[in-house]
Write a protein that holds these residues in place. Structure first.
Motif, PDB file in Angstrom:
ATOM      1  N   LEU A  75       0.838  -1.208   0.000  1.00 47.36           N
ATOM      2  CA  LEU A  75       0.000   0.000   0.000  1.00 47.36           C
ATOM      3  C   LEU A  75       0.872   1.257   0.000  1.00 47.36           C
ATOM      4  N   LYS A  76       1.922   1.259   0.833  1.00 47.12           N
ATOM      5  CA  LYS A  76       2.820   2.411   0.888  1.00 47.12           C
ATOM      6  C   LYS A  76       3.477   2.642  -0.476  1.00 47.12           C
ATOM      7  N   GLU A  77       3.838   1.544  -1.126  1.00 44.14           N
ATOM      8  CA  GLU A  77       4.494   1.611  -2.428  1.00 44.14           C
ATOM      9  C   GLU A  77       3.634   2.329  -3.478  1.00 44.14           C
ATOM     10  N   ILE A  78       2.321   2.157  -3.392  1.00 38.76           N
ATOM     11  CA  ILE A  78       1.430   2.795  -4.377  1.00 38.76           C
ATOM     12  C   ILE A  78       0.804   4.079  -3.836  1.00 38.76           C
ATOM     13  N   GLY A  79       1.238   4.499  -2.646  1.00 37.90           N
ATOM     14  CA  GLY A  79       0.804   5.793  -2.122  1.00 37.90           C
ATOM     15  C   GLY A  79      -0.515   5.810  -1.371  1.00 37.90           C
ATOM     16  N   VAL A  80      -1.013   4.643  -0.934  1.00 37.14           N
ATOM     17  CA  VAL A  80      -2.254   4.590  -0.157  1.00 37.14           C
ATOM     18  C   VAL A  80      -1.906   4.741   1.317  1.00 37.14           C
ATOM     19  N   THR A  81      -2.499   5.729   1.981  1.00 38.08           N
ATOM     20  CA  THR A  81      -2.164   5.991   3.386  1.00 38.08           C
ATOM     21  C   THR A  81      -3.325   5.725   4.337  1.00 38.08           C
ATOM     22  N   SER A  82      -4.495   5.391   3.795  1.00 42.88           N
ATOM     23  CA  SER A  82      -5.658   5.165   4.646  1.00 42.88           C
ATOM     24  C   SER A  82      -6.608   4.172   3.978  1.00 42.88           C
ATOM     25  N   ILE A  83      -7.093   3.225   4.773  1.00 43.09           N
ATOM     26  CA  ILE A  83      -8.055   2.238   4.272  1.00 43.09           C
ATOM     27  C   ILE A  83      -9.177   2.063   5.291  1.00 43.09           C
ATOM     28  N   ASN A  84     -10.275   1.513   4.836  1.00 47.24           N
ATOM     29  CA  ASN A  84     -11.445   1.219   5.675  1.00 47.24           C
ATOM     30  C   ASN A  84     -11.599  -0.286   5.823  1.00 47.24           C
ATOM     31  N   ILE A  85     -12.209  -0.696   6.925  1.00 45.92           N
ATOM     32  CA  ILE A  85     -12.647  -2.090   7.022  1.00 45.92           C
ATOM     33  C   ILE A  85     -14.171  -2.082   7.064  1.00 45.92           C
ATOM     34  N   ASP A  86     -14.757  -3.191   6.685  1.00 38.55           N
ATOM     35  CA  ASP A  86     -16.200  -3.358   6.796  1.00 38.55           C
ATOM     36  C   ASP A  86     -16.457  -3.872   8.217  1.00 38.55           C
ATOM     37  N   LEU A  87     -16.784  -2.946   9.111  1.00 39.79           N
ATOM     38  CA  LEU A  87     -16.917  -3.285  10.528  1.00 39.79           C
ATOM     39  C   LEU A  87     -17.965  -4.372  10.766  1.00 39.79           C
ATOM     40  N   ASP A  88     -19.096  -4.292  10.083  1.00 37.27           N
ATOM     41  CA  ASP A  88     -20.146  -5.308  10.253  1.00 37.27           C
ATOM     42  C   ASP A  88     -19.638  -6.696   9.876  1.00 37.27           C
ATOM     43  N   GLU A  89     -18.888  -6.764   8.773  1.00 34.37           N
ATOM     44  CA  GLU A  89     -18.346  -8.049   8.338  1.00 34.37           C
ATOM     45  C   GLU A  89     -17.356  -8.592   9.367  1.00 34.37           C
ATOM     46  N   GLU A  90     -16.469  -7.728   9.863  1.00 32.04           N
ATOM     47  CA  GLU A  90     -15.473  -8.176  10.844  1.00 32.04           C
ATOM     48  C   GLU A  90     -16.137  -8.612  12.154  1.00 32.04           C
ATOM     49  N   ALA A 114      -3.339   4.176   7.866  1.00 31.22           N
ATOM     50  CA  ALA A 114      -4.451   4.237   8.820  1.00 31.22           C
ATOM     51  C   ALA A 114      -5.509   3.208   8.435  1.00 31.22           C
ATOM     52  N   VAL A 115      -6.042   2.500   9.439  1.00 36.32           N
ATOM     53  CA  VAL A 115      -7.079   1.495   9.209  1.00 36.32           C
ATOM     54  C   VAL A 115      -8.321   1.945   9.971  1.00 36.32           C
ATOM     55  N   ASP A 116      -9.246   2.594   9.274  1.00 40.33           N
ATOM     56  CA  ASP A 116     -10.441   3.128   9.919  1.00 40.33           C
ATOM     57  C   ASP A 116     -11.424   2.021  10.281  1.00 40.33           C
ATOM     58  N   GLY A 117     -11.914   2.053  11.507  1.00 38.71           N
ATOM     59  CA  GLY A 117     -12.889   1.080  11.985  1.00 38.71           C
ATOM     60  C   GLY A 117     -12.296   0.042  12.907  1.00 38.71           C
ATOM     61  N   VAL A 118     -10.983  -0.123  12.868  1.00 36.54           N
ATOM     62  CA  VAL A 118     -10.327  -1.158  13.670  1.00 36.54           C
ATOM     63  C   VAL A 118     -10.427  -0.905  15.167  1.00 36.54           C
ATOM     64  N   GLU A 119     -10.455   0.362  15.552  1.00 37.14           N
ATOM     65  CA  GLU A 119     -10.506   0.680  16.985  1.00 37.14           C
ATOM     66  C   GLU A 119     -11.740   0.057  17.652  1.00 37.14           C
TER      67      GLU A 119
END
Length: 127
Positions: A75-90, A114-119
């Motif tokens: 992800l860092k290699e392609i410049g992605v600094t933030s992702i989401n998770i599907d909280l309901d699925e997890e 950053a992984v939004d929803g993991v907290e």
């Protein structure tokens, strides 16, 4: 809503493997992925396959962490600094899977993505 424009992390879990895929929010194409079936994990997989007594789980929290690390680097290699998770699925996963995938999210975060929803998943306790 800005959350819909973030890349989505999806985990595909089975007793044999763990695969993490990050998709583009507009096209749903996979932009990065990592899996326990990659070359570096094959020796460990074969060891688990042939051990006695037989186990039905071929990956653990440590392997999930390594898969997360590989995904984080990609992800860092392609410049992605933030992702989401599907909280309901997890949250719908059995507790033993949820505990084993937390290190994957931690590895991705350690690499600066950053992984939004993991907290909200952290409430299940340590692995």
């Amino acid at each position: 809503m800005s959350a819909n424009h973030q890349h989505m992390l999806r985990l595909v879990l089975s007793c044999r493997k763990i695969t993490a895929q990050v998709t583009n929010p507009t096209t749903s194409t996979i932009i990065a992925m990592a899996s326990s079936t990659e070359q570096e994990f094959l020796a460990q997989y074969r060891t688990r396959l042939n051990r006695f007594p037989r186990s039905h789980h071929f990956w653990d929290a440590k392997m999930a962490s390594r898969v997360g690390e590989k995904l984080g680097f990609r992800l860092k290699e392609i410049g992605v600094t933030s992702i989401n998770i599907d909280l309901d699925e997890e949250l719908s996963r059995p507790i033993h899977y949820r505990k084993r995938v937390l290190p994957l999210f931690d590895s991705v975060k350690r690499l600066g993505v950053a992984v939004d929803g993991v907290e909200k998943l952290g409430e299940i306790g340590p692995a």
